[in-house]
Write a protein that holds these residues in place. Structure first.
Motif, short mmCIF file in Angstrom:
data_model
loop_
_atom_site.label_atom_id
_atom_site.label_comp_id
_atom_site.label_asym_id
_atom_site.label_seq_id
_atom_site.Cartn_x
_atom_site.Cartn_y
_atom_site.Cartn_z
N GLN A 247 94.09 57.98 62.85
CA GLN A 247 93.22 57.21 63.74
C GLN A 247 91.91 56.85 63.04
O GLN A 247 91.39 55.73 63.18
N THR A 363 86.66 60.39 67.30
CA THR A 363 87.52 61.00 66.28
C THR A 363 87.01 62.37 65.88
O THR A 363 87.79 63.23 65.46
N PHE A 423 94.82 52.60 66.72
CA PHE A 423 93.84 53.58 67.21
C PHE A 423 94.25 54.05 68.60
O PHE A 423 94.06 53.34 69.59
N LYS A 424 94.83 55.24 68.69
CA LYS A 424 95.42 55.73 69.93
C LYS A 424 94.59 56.80 70.64
O LYS A 424 95.07 57.44 71.57
#
Length: 442
Positions: A247, A363, A423-424
């Motif tokens: 990510q 993140t 990007f999850k």
């Protein structure tokens, strides 16, 4: 959070944090723009270096600066935390040194050309190393102070808004201010004077951040061994936090697209208005319109985040940039429409500039949840890497864009696709991760 004997408890963001976290970034922009806009002018027109020598000076220090861009977060996470917090302490420990060293980047001390060149390169590299440590610590506080995705987005919005305010002030006051200093201390010293004075503006701004973040970062004293172990990470831990977190890599690639658009549009605008439109005077209203649009875009994120996640906001911003840049490609023969469309594109750039740091902060939470190690400084510091790569690529890309202006839209379209499909880390994921981290530390 409130602080009591090194312990912190959650509390909402203060009025100062919501509205003034970023004044230090405005100071940083004012200080660094002395170099961004006038370093080469100083080398050739004021210090009278031969063009080849000036080129070597600029290239050597720029390459070194880019190569070091990834290490600063590692310093924050790899060293022992200081008395005011692992990150917050750096807002006052090193910034005050910067004006004294940065000034020598704009002074030719000898008739010996290469001796003077070496001193300027050393001053440039050392001042950048010192200011980047403070800059990364400041950026990391978004993830440390903001305990919810909404708080992180609000802090990112405030910081981005002030960043754009600094840029707007510079565009109208930078050169007149340096010229005024030159009338007092000598024309050849005007950029050294501007670097010194505006360096202190940055120092005072970071001190304001230091004060307004008091009580929001846990102090890693003897009674908080577990926190210290979690926040201090090794070099292998740093690289695991990057390469085991796709990510983050996706986000950095999307960020590179954003920065490429930023630098390409800035560098190519004069070519358009001078050569294609035949009216270089339009640069003045153009610069004002895009600066105000980016400022508004950055500020409005704090309200958008109340109704949609930062990830969604960032995706919308990339799509918006791509759309209006494509419209410029279609209607480039009309300078008025170009200004209108670029103003809209810069509004969405301001949104992306404000929302993407919140995604980096997410993140951090995700990595802490997965690995048990809080690599906040390292991860937030990696925002520097796409920026430096984009600066390096700028010359090559501008040449290509001059031949095919549609490339600017392509960058943003690619960035949007990366975020949509790669990007999850959603708001639900971040909320779940933060709850589990809080439970571990309880």
């Amino acid at each position: 959070m409130s602080q009591n004997n090194g312990q912190t408890q959650k509390k909402s963001l203060s009025f100062a944090l919501k509205n003034f976290f970023g004044v230090g970034d405005a100071g940083f922009v004012l200080m660094s723009n002395v170099e961004t806009f006038y370093f080469m002018t100083f080398l050739t027109n004021f210090a009278n270096f031969a063009p080849a020598v000036a080129g070597v000076i600029n290239s050597v220090f720029s390459i070194i600066d880019a190569c070091l861009s990834w290490i600063y977060g590692g310093i924050l996470n790899g060293t022992k935390a200081k008395k005011w917090g692992r990150y917050r302490s750096w807002l006052i420990l090193t910034p005050w040194i910067v004006p004294f060293i940065y000034t020598f980047q704009f002074i030719r001390i000898s008739d010996n050309e290469w001796l003077s060149a070496i001193i300027i390169i050393v001053a440039a590299v050392v001042s950048h190393v010192i200011w980047n440590i403070g800059y990364v610590a400041n950026a990391t506080l978004v993830s440390v102070v903001g305990k919810t995705p909404e708080d992180k987005a609000t802090l990112s919005s405030s910081r981005a808004t002030w960043n754009n305010i600094g840029g707007l002030i510079w565009s109208y006051a930078g050169l007149p201010f340096a010229t005024l200093l030159g009338s007092k201390i000598g024309e050849k010293n005007q950029w050294a004077g501007a670097a010194f004075v505006l360096g202190w503006v940055m120092v005072l701004g970071y001190f304001a951040h230091f004060k307004m973040t008091e009580g929001y970062e846990e102090i890693e004293d003897e009674g908080h061994v577990k926190t210290a172990q979690q926040n201090k990470i090794s070099i292998p831990d740093m690289f695991r936090s990057l390469f085991q977190n796709p990510q983050l890599i996706i986000l950095m690639l999307a960020d590179l697209a954003k920065w490429c658009v930023k630098f390409v549009t800035a560098a190519s605008a004069i070519y358009y208005f001078r050569d294609a439109a035949g009216n270089p005077g339009l640069m003045v209203p153009y610069a004002l319109c895009i600066a105000l649009a980016a400022m508004v875009g950055a500020y409005i994120v704090r309200y958008w985040v109340k109704v949609m996640p930062a990830r969604t906001i960032t995706i919308i911003s990339y799509i918006g940039m791509a759309l209006f840049l494509f419209l410029i490609y279609v209607g480039y023969t009309n300078p008025t429409m170009v200004i209108v469309f670029m103003t809209c594109a810069q509004f969405f750039y301001g949104v992306a500039f404000a929302s993407s740091p919140a995604l980096y902060a997410d993140t951090v939470t995700y990595t802490t949840w997965k690995t048990g190690k809080n690599a906040a400084g390292w991860i937030m510091g990696l925002q520097n890497l796409p920026l430096k790569v984009a600066v390096f690529l700028r010359g090559t890309i501008v040449a290509a864009v001059l031949a095919s202006v549609g490339w600017k839209a392509d960058f943003c379209a690619v960035g949007a696709l990366l975020l949509v499909f790669g990007f999850k880390i959603t708001k639900d994921v971040v909320d779940k991760a933060q709850r589990e981290i809080d439970a571990r530390n309880a």
